[in-house]
Structures are given as C-alpha cells and as structure tokens.
Motif scaffolding. Structure first.
Motif, PDB file in Angstrom:
ATOM      1  N   LYS A  80       1.787  14.986  57.262  1.00  0.00           N
ATOM      2  CA  LYS A  80       2.079  14.676  55.867  1.00  0.00           C
ATOM      3  C   LYS A  80       2.956  15.713  55.171  1.00  0.00           C
ATOM      4  O   LYS A  80       3.316  15.536  54.012  1.00  0.00           O
ATOM      5  CB  LYS A  80       0.772  14.523  55.083  1.00  0.00           C
ATOM      6  N   THR A 118      10.036  13.779  49.155  1.00  0.00           N
ATOM      7  CA  THR A 118       9.459  13.206  50.364  1.00  0.00           C
ATOM      8  C   THR A 118      10.565  12.827  51.336  1.00  0.00           C
ATOM      9  O   THR A 118      11.704  12.559  50.943  1.00  0.00           O
ATOM     10  CB  THR A 118       8.618  11.967  50.033  1.00  0.00           C
ATOM     11  N   LYS A 174       6.642  12.206  54.417  1.00  0.00           N
ATOM     12  CA  LYS A 174       6.104  13.561  54.359  1.00  0.00           C
ATOM     13  C   LYS A 174       6.572  14.273  53.095  1.00  0.00           C
ATOM     14  O   LYS A 174       7.722  14.092  52.658  1.00  0.00           O
ATOM     15  CB  LYS A 174       6.536  14.382  55.580  1.00  0.00           C
ATOM     16  N   THR A 175       5.691  15.096  52.523  1.00  0.00           N
ATOM     17  CA  THR A 175       6.081  15.950  51.401  1.00  0.00           C
ATOM     18  C   THR A 175       6.884  17.123  51.959  1.00  0.00           C
ATOM     19  O   THR A 175       6.438  17.817  52.866  1.00  0.00           O
ATOM     20  CB  THR A 175       4.851  16.487  50.657  1.00  0.00           C
TER      21      THR A 175
END
Length: 459
Positions: A82, A47, A51-52
C-alpha cells in the motif's frame, strides 16, 4: 522564527567527496540559514497504482551511502502493498535552495535527511512532525541514552537518529611511536602527555601532530575540548550571556598555542581539519580528526591502516570519561505538512528503527567509520566478524561515543567567534586573555542582536 546556522552538510559532501574543504563554510552557513527560514512546508500525498507515494529526499553523501539507501528503499517498496517511496538524491550544494523552494510551493518531501544541529530550529519553526504516536515507544527506548536528547525537544521526538560521528579521535603511527621510544599500546591520556609525545615525534619533515588551526575549523572542531576544559561551552546554558572569559578556557587556548608555537604541528596546512591527507601522506605522526577519517584512510591511504592505532583524544586531566568529542550525525524527519505522515513514519521505522540487521549493513558499508545509535544494532554487530576484526571500531564505539555530547545548536556566529579567539591566541596575534575578552564581547553582541537569551531549546 529562530534560525540555526548549521555546518554538518558541508562536512559530509565536501570532505568525504574530497572536492574541497572548510574554505566554503561561509556559503554553507548562508545556505543553511536559507533552508531553515522557510517556516512550514507541505508534501502532498499522491497515489500510484493503488499505493500511497511518499517522497524521500536524501542529501548526497559518499557514493556507498546512495547505493545503500537505494538498495533498502527498493527492498522496502518490494515488501509493501500500500506504500511506495519515491527516493531522490539531492546534491548538498543545491539542497538548501531546493528545499526552500519546495517548502514555499507546499511540495516539500514527506521524509528528509536532517542533521542533529538543525532539529531544534526546524521544530521551533513548525517544520517537523512530532513522531511520538507514529513510532512505537520501543523504537525510542532502543536509542542510546546519550543520543536520546539529540532528537528530543520539550520531551517530544521530532526525528529518528541514524548515526553518530565523533568529531575528535586521536590517530597515531605505531611505527613512529615505537621508533621514538614510546609505547604504542599506551597512548597519551592528558594534554601534557600529548604535547610530550608530539615533541618526541617531531623529527625532520614529520611533525608530531596535526589539529585544527583556522577559525572556521576551530569553531566546531574544538567543541569537545571546550567541554573538556570547562564542562560547558562559551555561552550560558540559556544563551543569555557569554562565558568565554571563564578562566578554564585559558587552559584550552594555551594547549593549542603550545602545539602551534612549539613547532609541533604544520603551520600552513593546505587542507582543513576534517581532511586526513597530511596524516595519510606521512607528513605527521599523530592526528586529531573525526571518525570519518577512518573511511578516508581505508579508501585513499590503505597502506597506512596497518600502522595506525586510534584512541580517545586525551582529556585535560586524564579522566577518560570526560567529553573530548561532540557527536554529529544524521536523522530522518517527517515534514509537518505531509499528508502521509503515518506512511512516512512507517518507512522511517522500517529503515532506521526496525530489523537491526538493516542498519548493521549500513555500518559495514561505511567501513565502520560511523557509529550506531541503537542498543540492538550494537548487539547485532557484536556477532559480526568484520566488525570484530576492524582495528578501529571497538575503541571508538566503546571509548569515544559513550562520552560524546551533542553539537550545540546555537548560531554559527558564536562558534566562529570563539574559533577566532583560539586561532588568534595560538598564532600569537592576541594574548590569551585579550583573545577571550574579544570573543566575549562578540558573543554577547550576537546574543543581543539575534535576541537569543532564553531561546535555548529544552530537550
């Protein structure tokens, strides 16, 4: 584990960047086998700013492709709250080694470019994630019928296709054709007619035709014509035995032999099949080459474009619906051990299977030298002024791509053995029957040593 010996990466990097040609095929074979021998990989999700992050490795192709990918990745990242894509370009000559090292360390990219020929082996080795359930069924329904099997193994989808490139298209000089008393609007339809044209167009220092003439090129460049001559390749469908001595292949070898020994083509080409330079430099009046030659002509030999026409490569009996070209190309795949499979598949869906305008922009950037795999993108391009005015796109997309077959996924050794047979016969080193008999024995030996019988992937 089953290893597929691929050649496609070398075509993209070495041909389109004009740094070398197929003289490096042996090193590419070794590199590809190394890449596929690392079973199981693993990109770990991380992350950043909430956010991934998914890693995306793109094998380096033409400069415009890197620019296009970067633009679209930036657009994707800007649209997401995200997910973020970490986009990395990897040179082709280091791709195999870098990927193998990443797989061994469980740090393989979540998403990577994968050519069609390597999908079956990678899936069999447990390297790829099944995309069914991660992408909607509508995305797969949009893929053209003759391309769907390219990304399907055992009824499951392990990749999403990006493009196809026909391996064999006929290019010809309209001015020289007219001067020879031939009709530029009615290109040859059969192999016999092509030889007649090549004979009339061979004048002075200009040869009538150029086509593959060395084993390393013939091994893959003749796949479409192998299908055309016999309806199959020189190995049984289940890879249990060679079929190289089938009588229909004699006609194929005779075709190459007539062109070569008749003095209708250059006997000592300085570049490989995939390089359009001899045609672009005016050394030959006709050329067999892949669709990528369109890009080379537009980029390097723009003056030749206005006096060039394209047509499907002639078939043995004149039937235009019979295959004369195989379709190579690229896909995006998700690593089997990715910890962000859903997000990785979502990126693929956005880029390759989403808004048709995104991929339409890619084909425009390519100079329409590569061709669509989705019906919706075809529809998007139908209203594109640049696409409609392109002198080559409609012929190749309408008359070549629909009848193309997938490149075979059997080991490169088999392709090279048959390419060696064609070269030996066309140059008179062996009689046609002896050349095919020798190839038959060599192919059967490969099947035995690599235990290939019954391992052909089911699409």
């Amino acid at each position: 584990m089953w290893t597929r010996f691929g050649d496609e990466p070398l075509k993209e990097e070495k041909v389109h960047k004009r740094r070398s040609t197929w003289a490096l095929v042996a090193s590419a074979v070794v590199a590809a086998s190394l890449a596929l021998s690392g079973c199981g990989s693993g990109g770990g999700a991380k992350t950043e700013g909430g956010k991934t992050v998914i890693t995306f490795w793109q094998q380096k192709f033409e400069d415009y492709q890197q620019a296009w990918f970067k633009k679209e990745v930036d657009a994707f990242n800007a649209s997401q709250s995200k997910v973020k894509v970490d986009y990395q370009v990897v040179p082709s000559d280091t791709w195999a080694q870098k990927l193998k090292a990443a797989q061994a360390a469980n740090k393989a990219p979540d998403v990577q470019t994968t050519n069609y020929g390597n999908i079956a082996a990678a899936a069999a080795n447990g390297e790829l994630t099944e995309l069914d359930g991660l992408l909607p069924a509508s995305a797969f329904a949009d893929i053209k019928d003759n391309v769907k099997s390219f990304v399907t193994i055992g009824g499951k989808h392990y990749a999403y296709p990006m493009l196809v490139e026909p391996s064999t298209v006929l290019y010809y000089r309209t001015d020289l054709v007219a001067a020879a008393g031939l009709d530029p609007k009615s290109p040859p339809k059969t192999w016999d007619e092509l030889i007649q044209w090549a004979t009339k167009l061979t004048k002075g220092n200009v040869k009538g035709m150029t086509i593959a003439s060395v084993a390393a090129d013939l091994g893959w460049a003749s796949w479409g014509l192998q299908y055309n001559a016999c309806g199959h390749l020189p190995v049984a469908d289940d890879w249990s035995k060679s079929t190289a001595t089938d009588p229909c292949f004699q006609k194929l070898l005779q075709f190459y032999k007539t062109l070569y020994q008749g003095g209708l083509m250059p006997k000592t080409p300085k570049v490989g099949y995939a390089d359009a330079s001899p045609y672009g430099q005016g050394q030959v009046a006709m050329m067999a080459d892949g669709s990528w030659a369109v890009g080379q002509l537009k980029e390097t030999f723009p003056a030749m474009v206005a006096k060039t026409a394209v047509a499907p490569f002639p078939s043995m009996d004149g039937d235009p619906t019979k295959t004369t070209a195989t379709l190579g190309g690229w896909t995006l795949t998700v690593d089997a051990k990715s910890k962000a499979k859903t997000q990785a598949a979502g990126f693929i869906q956005w880029l390759l299977a989403g808004d048709p305008a995104i991929m339409a922009s890619f084909f425009k950037a390519s100079g329409f030298s590569k061709y669509t795999v989705r019906t919706s993108v075809d529809q998007a391009l139908s209203g594109n002024t640049d696409a409609n005015s392109d002198p080559f796109m409609k012929v190749i997309s309408d008359k070549v791509v629909p009848y193309g077959k997938q490149e075979p996924s059997y080991p490169w050794d088999i392709a090279l053995d048959f390419g060696t047979a064609i070269e030996g016969a066309m140059k008179g080193n062996l009689s046609i029957p002896d050349a095919l008999k020798k190839a038959d024995g060599q192919i059967n030996d490969v099947i035995k040593k690599q235990s290939l019988a019954g391992t052909e992937p089911t699409h």
